[in-house]
Enzyme design. Sequence first.
Site, short mmCIF file in Angstrom:
data_model
loop_
_atom_site.label_atom_id
_atom_site.label_comp_id
_atom_site.label_asym_id
_atom_site.label_seq_id
_atom_site.Cartn_x
_atom_site.Cartn_y
_atom_site.Cartn_z
N ALA A 68 -24.26 11.88 13.93
CA ALA A 68 -23.39 12.04 13.41
C ALA A 68 -23.35 12.33 11.62
CB ALA A 68 -22.07 11.40 14.02
N ASP A 69 -22.34 12.91 11.18
CA ASP A 69 -22.55 12.81 9.50
C ASP A 69 -20.67 13.25 9.13
OD1 ASP A 69 -24.72 12.96 7.37
OD2 ASP A 69 -23.70 14.51 7.08
#
Length: 190
Positions: A68-69
């Site tokens: 995730a970012d």
Amino acid sequence: MRKIILASASPRRKELLEQIGLEFSIMPSYAKETYKETRPDKIVEELSALKAIDVADRLDDSYIVIGADTIVVADEKILGKPKDEKDAFLMLESLQGKTHQVYSGVTLVVSHGDKKIIKRFHEKTEVAVAEMTKEQIKAYVATGEPMDKAGAYAIQGFFAQYIKGIVGDYYNVVGLPLAHLMKEMHVFLS
């Protein structure tokens, strides 16, 4: 049953997955975070894929890797994590009294026999911040909370007092769009 692995050392993402009762391990990515994309939604997808694939390449078992970012975008400018207190102040000053966007990209890498299935998606949330005085911004920066957060704030922390409203997924702003994640993971968990 596939092991679930979070490709992140983020305490916020860890807490969110624990909150919904998911059993998982943590294996942070060491990939260098660079991107070629220019649109915020594609940038977070690219970065989340980079992290998830980095971790998946180190595994040889049955797994689901979650990468995730999250980025904050204000006036078409990407706000990452502040370099120092002055940078945090300037970011918060640019957010106060306005609405900005938070994008989180998520990539799932799932082992499927000898193949890997890669699923990328993103979520966007609009966040309206109340007007803040310079003194309020300085006081918030002094808490230390902004220093490791994209956009220099934590919606779930002291900064909650300055949030006028959101349109979209609250958990996306924290760092992981849980409902969208579980919808995409469901097919691999059954």
